[in-house]
Design a protein around this motif. Structure first.
Motif, PDB file in Angstrom:
ATOM      1  N   GLY A  58     -61.395 -33.362   4.120  1.00 22.46           N
ATOM      2  CA  GLY A  58     -61.598 -32.267   3.174  1.00 22.46           C
ATOM      3  C   GLY A  58     -62.791 -32.488   2.264  1.00 22.46           C
ATOM      4  O   GLY A  58     -63.478 -33.522   2.342  1.00 22.46           O
ATOM      5  N   ASP A  92     -65.059 -33.196  -1.143  1.00 26.11           N
ATOM      6  CA  ASP A  92     -65.000 -34.220  -2.193  1.00 26.11           C
ATOM      7  C   ASP A  92     -65.726 -33.674  -3.420  1.00 26.11           C
ATOM      8  O   ASP A  92     -66.904 -33.948  -3.631  1.00 26.11           O
ATOM      9  CB  ASP A  92     -65.664 -35.501  -1.701  1.00 26.11           C
ATOM     10  N   TYR A 115     -50.563 -34.185  -1.743  1.00 27.92           N
ATOM     11  CA  TYR A 115     -50.467 -32.814  -2.238  1.00 27.92           C
ATOM     12  C   TYR A 115     -49.046 -32.511  -2.705  1.00 27.92           C
ATOM     13  O   TYR A 115     -48.063 -32.930  -2.086  1.00 27.92           O
ATOM     14  CB  TYR A 115     -50.820 -31.819  -1.129  1.00 27.92           C
ATOM     15  N   THR A 118     -53.650 -26.646  -4.364  1.00 33.79           N
ATOM     16  CA  THR A 118     -54.924 -26.673  -3.641  1.00 33.79           C
ATOM     17  C   THR A 118     -55.621 -28.006  -3.906  1.00 33.79           C
ATOM     18  O   THR A 118     -55.218 -28.780  -4.786  1.00 33.79           O
ATOM     19  CB  THR A 118     -55.850 -25.536  -4.101  1.00 33.79           C
ATOM     20  N   ASN A 119     -56.694 -28.251  -3.167  1.00 38.52           N
ATOM     21  CA  ASN A 119     -57.473 -29.469  -3.399  1.00 38.52           C
ATOM     22  C   ASN A 119     -58.015 -29.484  -4.828  1.00 38.52           C
ATOM     23  O   ASN A 119     -58.006 -30.524  -5.498  1.00 38.52           O
ATOM     24  CB  ASN A 119     -58.621 -29.551  -2.401  1.00 38.52           C
ATOM     25  N   ARG A 120     -58.463 -28.326  -5.310  1.00 38.57           N
ATOM     26  CA  ARG A 120     -58.976 -28.257  -6.680  1.00 38.57           C
ATOM     27  C   ARG A 120     -57.886 -28.618  -7.677  1.00 38.57           C
ATOM     28  O   ARG A 120     -58.134 -29.395  -8.610  1.00 38.57           O
ATOM     29  CB  ARG A 120     -59.522 -26.852  -6.958  1.00 38.57           C
ATOM     30  N   ARG A 124     -55.277 -30.460  -7.201  1.00 36.54           N
ATOM     31  CA  ARG A 124     -54.947 -31.875  -7.054  1.00 36.54           C
ATOM     32  C   ARG A 124     -55.983 -32.755  -7.746  1.00 36.54           C
ATOM     33  O   ARG A 124     -55.627 -33.676  -8.497  1.00 36.54           O
ATOM     34  CB  ARG A 124     -54.851 -32.230  -5.568  1.00 36.54           C
ATOM     35  N   VAL A 125     -57.266 -32.482  -7.519  1.00 33.61           N
ATOM     36  CA  VAL A 125     -58.326 -33.276  -8.143  1.00 33.61           C
ATOM     37  C   VAL A 125     -58.308 -33.080  -9.656  1.00 33.61           C
ATOM     38  O   VAL A 125     -58.463 -34.040 -10.423  1.00 33.61           O
ATOM     39  CB  VAL A 125     -59.698 -32.897  -7.557  1.00 33.61           C
ATOM     40  N   GLU A 164     -65.975 -25.770  -3.110  1.00 30.12           N
ATOM     41  CA  GLU A 164     -64.659 -25.855  -2.470  1.00 30.12           C
ATOM     42  C   GLU A 164     -64.524 -24.983  -1.228  1.00 30.12           C
ATOM     43  O   GLU A 164     -63.644 -25.208  -0.404  1.00 30.12           O
ATOM     44  CB  GLU A 164     -63.557 -25.492  -3.475  1.00 30.12           C
ATOM     45  N   ASP A 170     -65.439 -27.289   3.714  1.00 32.62           N
ATOM     46  CA  ASP A 170     -64.534 -28.410   3.958  1.00 32.62           C
ATOM     47  C   ASP A 170     -65.288 -29.707   4.230  1.00 32.62           C
ATOM     48  O   ASP A 170     -66.508 -29.795   4.025  1.00 32.62           O
ATOM     49  CB  ASP A 170     -63.562 -28.068   5.094  1.00 32.62           C
ATOM     50  N   GLU A 224     -57.429 -22.425   2.220  1.00 32.13           N
ATOM     51  CA  GLU A 224     -57.158 -23.776   2.671  1.00 32.13           C
ATOM     52  C   GLU A 224     -55.673 -23.941   2.956  1.00 32.13           C
ATOM     53  O   GLU A 224     -54.840 -23.156   2.483  1.00 32.13           O
ATOM     54  CB  GLU A 224     -57.619 -24.810   1.646  1.00 32.13           C
ATOM     55  N   ASN A 241     -52.154 -26.205   2.902  1.00 33.58           N
ATOM     56  CA  ASN A 241     -51.346 -27.293   2.345  1.00 33.58           C
ATOM     57  C   ASN A 241     -50.048 -27.283   3.131  1.00 33.58           C
ATOM     58  O   ASN A 241     -49.132 -26.507   2.819  1.00 33.58           O
ATOM     59  CB  ASN A 241     -51.104 -27.081   0.857  1.00 33.58           C
TER      60      ASN A 241
END
Length: 338
Positions: free
Chosen positions: A160, A162, A192, A197-199, A201-202, A226, A229, A238, A240
């Motif tokens: 994914g 970074d 997760y 979402t990745n955002r 989580r970060v 974002e 990928d 995205e 999850n």
């Protein structure tokens, strides 16, 4: 001395007889206009293209492609893809320099160089060249170098995007915005959570560490990417687990001339293309390369003038370099007379 300085910078070698003969003539290298006229000829020499290749390679750390790894990604082959990513980057900046383009074009160009391995990753049904590289129009979501595969793949995890390292790169390399030192130990991203979402989580992971750097400087820039990928592929949503989640790539950043907002990476590129901080940063790096020394506080008026050249309608990289040659900082010894 001027002949040697120009030749060592723009040819990466000692001056030839013709340049030394020019140095002996009045009005050639002993005036700002004369030095710029000689530099103009040197900039058209193929050797200058090779010199600027070195500069842009150092500017954006293109040597890092040699160590790029996407372990576990079936569509990735380090032996073929990594050299293509590096060379396509060099070719892009070769064109910026050779064709008289400027920093704005770095952020706004809709063309990129594609090798055989990269064609499938760009998609769109583009046929791969049998060998070498071809310049192609890229899709509407990819404007400028930083939305092309090389940058997006270099600063990404195999599974994914970074946003942390993408944001760090833009902060340090593009905006010259200093960041605090990273923590001695950086824990890995957690698993997760449902609906995350990745955002998200970060953002949750970095809230308690380096609040100013992450929340105000790194994350807002990194989250703009974002939609791309870990392999630089564009996406609107995205996954999850089995959940399909919308992507939020909007943000705002406090530039030196005020806070500016953007809804995605393409809008961020539009901001960076015209922002004074971006041009000051690039001209700082270019001036340091040309002067062969660190830029100090007393050089700020010089950078202001060079960045004004850069942001003008005719502000090519070559024009900025010619303006640098005219400056006392280039032509006069420290403490010396003209």
């Amino acid at each position: 001395e001027m002949a040697a300085k120009l030749s060592l910078w723009l040819r990466n070698t000692t001056p030839d007889d013709a340049l030394l003969d020019a140095a002996a003539g009045p009005g050639k290298l002993d005036t700002a206009a004369g030095a710029a006229a000689v530099a103009q000829k040197l900039l058209d020499d193929p050797a200058a293209k090779a010199v600027m290749r070195t500069f842009h390679g150092e500017f954006l750390h293109l040597g890092r492609f040699a160590n790029l790894s996407k372990e576990g990604v079936p569509s990735y082959n380090a032996a073929t893809t990594n050299p293509e990513l590096a060379e396509s980057s060099y070719l892009f900046f070769d064109k910026i320099f050779s064709q008289g383009l400027g920093l704005k074009d770095v952020f706004l160009s809709t063309k990129g160089f594609v090798g055989p391995s990269m064609a499938a990753l760009y998609g769109g049904g583009a046929s791969a060249p049998a060998s070498g590289f071809v310049e192609r129009d890229l899709d509407a979501n990819r404007i400028g170098y930083f939305l092309q595969l090389p940058f997006l793949m270099l600063y990404a995890r195999p599974d994914g995007p970074d946003p942390i390292h993408r944001g760090v790169s833009i902060s340090l390399d593009v905006l010259c915005a200093p960041l605090g030192p990273p923590a001695a130990e950086i824990p890995p991203l957690p698993a997760y959570m449902p609906g995350q979402t990745n955002r998200m989580r970060v953002d949750a992971h970095t809230k308690g560490c380096g609040t100013v750097c992450h929340n105000n400087m790194i994350n807002p820039l990194g989250f703009a990417f974002e939609n791309f990928d870990g392999m630089g592929q564009y996406r609107e949503t995205e996954m999850n687990g089995s959940e399909v989640l919308p992507i939020d790539s909007s943000g705002s950043f406090a530039f030196t001339d005020g806070t500016k907002s953007y809804k995605n990476a393409a809008e961020l590129m539009q901001v960076l293309a015209t922002d004074q901080q971006t041009h000051l940063c690039y001209t700082k790096k270019l001036a340091s390369f040309g002067l062969q020394r660190d830029i100090v506080e007393a050089d700020f008026p010089l950078l202001t003038e060079l960045s004004s050249v850069s942001t003008s309608s005719s502000g090519s990289v070559k024009q900025v370099m010619l303006d640098l040659v005219k400056q006392d900082a280039f032509r006069v010894r420290a403490g010396g007379a003209k």
